[in-house]
Design a protein around this motif. Structure first.
Motif, mmCIF file in Angstrom:
data_model
loop_
_atom_site.group_PDB
_atom_site.id
_atom_site.type_symbol
_atom_site.label_atom_id
_atom_site.label_comp_id
_atom_site.label_asym_id
_atom_site.label_seq_id
_atom_site.Cartn_x
_atom_site.Cartn_y
_atom_site.Cartn_z
ATOM 1 N N THR A 12 0.841 -1.205 0.000
ATOM 2 C CA THR A 12 0.000 0.000 0.000
ATOM 3 C C THR A 12 0.873 1.252 0.000
ATOM 4 O OG1 THR A 12 -0.253 -0.083 2.419
ATOM 5 C CG2 THR A 12 -2.025 -1.075 1.091
ATOM 6 N N ALA A 16 0.824 4.078 -2.808
ATOM 7 C CA ALA A 16 0.678 5.489 -2.436
ATOM 8 C C ALA A 16 1.745 6.318 -3.138
ATOM 9 C CB ALA A 16 0.776 5.657 -0.919
ATOM 10 N N TYR A 80 -7.699 0.459 1.072
ATOM 11 C CA TYR A 80 -7.076 0.147 -0.214
ATOM 12 C C TYR A 80 -8.094 -0.445 -1.187
ATOM 13 C CZ TYR A 80 -4.148 -1.388 -3.976
ATOM 14 O OH TYR A 80 -3.625 -1.537 -5.238
ATOM 15 N N CYS A 84 -8.769 2.607 -3.416
ATOM 16 C CA CYS A 84 -7.801 2.536 -4.509
ATOM 17 C C CYS A 84 -8.302 1.617 -5.612
ATOM 18 C CB CYS A 84 -6.450 2.055 -3.995
ATOM 19 S SG CYS A 84 -5.248 1.880 -5.338
ATOM 20 N N ALA A 122 -4.262 8.333 -3.864
ATOM 21 C CA ALA A 122 -3.008 8.468 -3.123
ATOM 22 C C ALA A 122 -3.280 8.586 -1.628
ATOM 23 C CB ALA A 122 -2.225 9.681 -3.620
ATOM 24 N N CYS A 125 -4.458 5.209 -0.208
ATOM 25 C CA CYS A 125 -3.341 4.270 -0.074
ATOM 26 C C CYS A 125 -2.478 4.617 1.136
ATOM 27 C CB CYS A 125 -2.493 4.262 -1.340
ATOM 28 S SG CYS A 125 -3.253 3.445 -2.736
ATOM 29 N N LEU A 126 -2.186 5.894 1.309
ATOM 30 C CA LEU A 126 -1.396 6.312 2.464
ATOM 31 C C LEU A 126 -2.151 6.019 3.765
ATOM 32 C CD1 LEU A 126 1.126 7.608 3.629
ATOM 33 C CD2 LEU A 126 0.023 9.838 3.322
#
Length: 136
Positions: A12, A16, A80, A84, A122, A125-126
């Motif tokens: 992940t 990111a 995620y 994402c 982004a 994911c972070l």
């Protein structure tokens, strides 16, 4: 921290970074080009990103994050999978497909919307990386 969680955290974080690089460098760089050149470059990027390494990380991360959900790290896994993977398939991929079949007039709208949703990917994911590290 178990092996699956460690893999999910690394993956992940890697995703990111990919999306962050697009948000802060690739898309602003393309924005400096004429629509014709920018659209052509993005079409090439979209074709080249569909390679075994990227697809393994992108899809593999969805699998390990799905496992994380079932192991109790629901927030990290879902950030995620939904923020994402599902977002990419529901928003960014259809926009990429439209870019393939339209003319340069679509580029300004594409650039604005695609980049906005890429920022979201982004951030998700972070957030996934951090919440998985926290065991959430």
């Amino acid at each position: 921290m178990g092996t699956t969680t460690l893999i999910a955290v690394a993956a992940t974080g890697l995703m990111a970074g990919v999306f962050f690089a697009f948000s802060v460098a690739v898309m602003p760089g393309l924005a400096d080009l004429t629509p014709e050149h920018a659209r052509g470059a993005m079409r090439r990027i979209n074709a080249r990103i569909q390679n075994p390494v990227f697809l393994l990380v992108f899809l593999g991360t969805a699998v390990v994050c799905g496992i994380e959900v079932f192991q109790g790290r629901i927030a990290g896994g879902l950030l995620y999978v939904l923020g994402c993977f599902v977002l990419t398939m529901a928003v960014n991929v259809p926009m990429n497909n439209r870019l393939e079949r339209t003319d340069d007039a679509y580029w300004p709208e594409y650039l604005r919307k695609w980049t906005l949703w890429n920022h979201v990917r982004a951030a998700c994911c972070l957030a996934s990386t951090v919440t998985l590290l926290l065991g959430l």
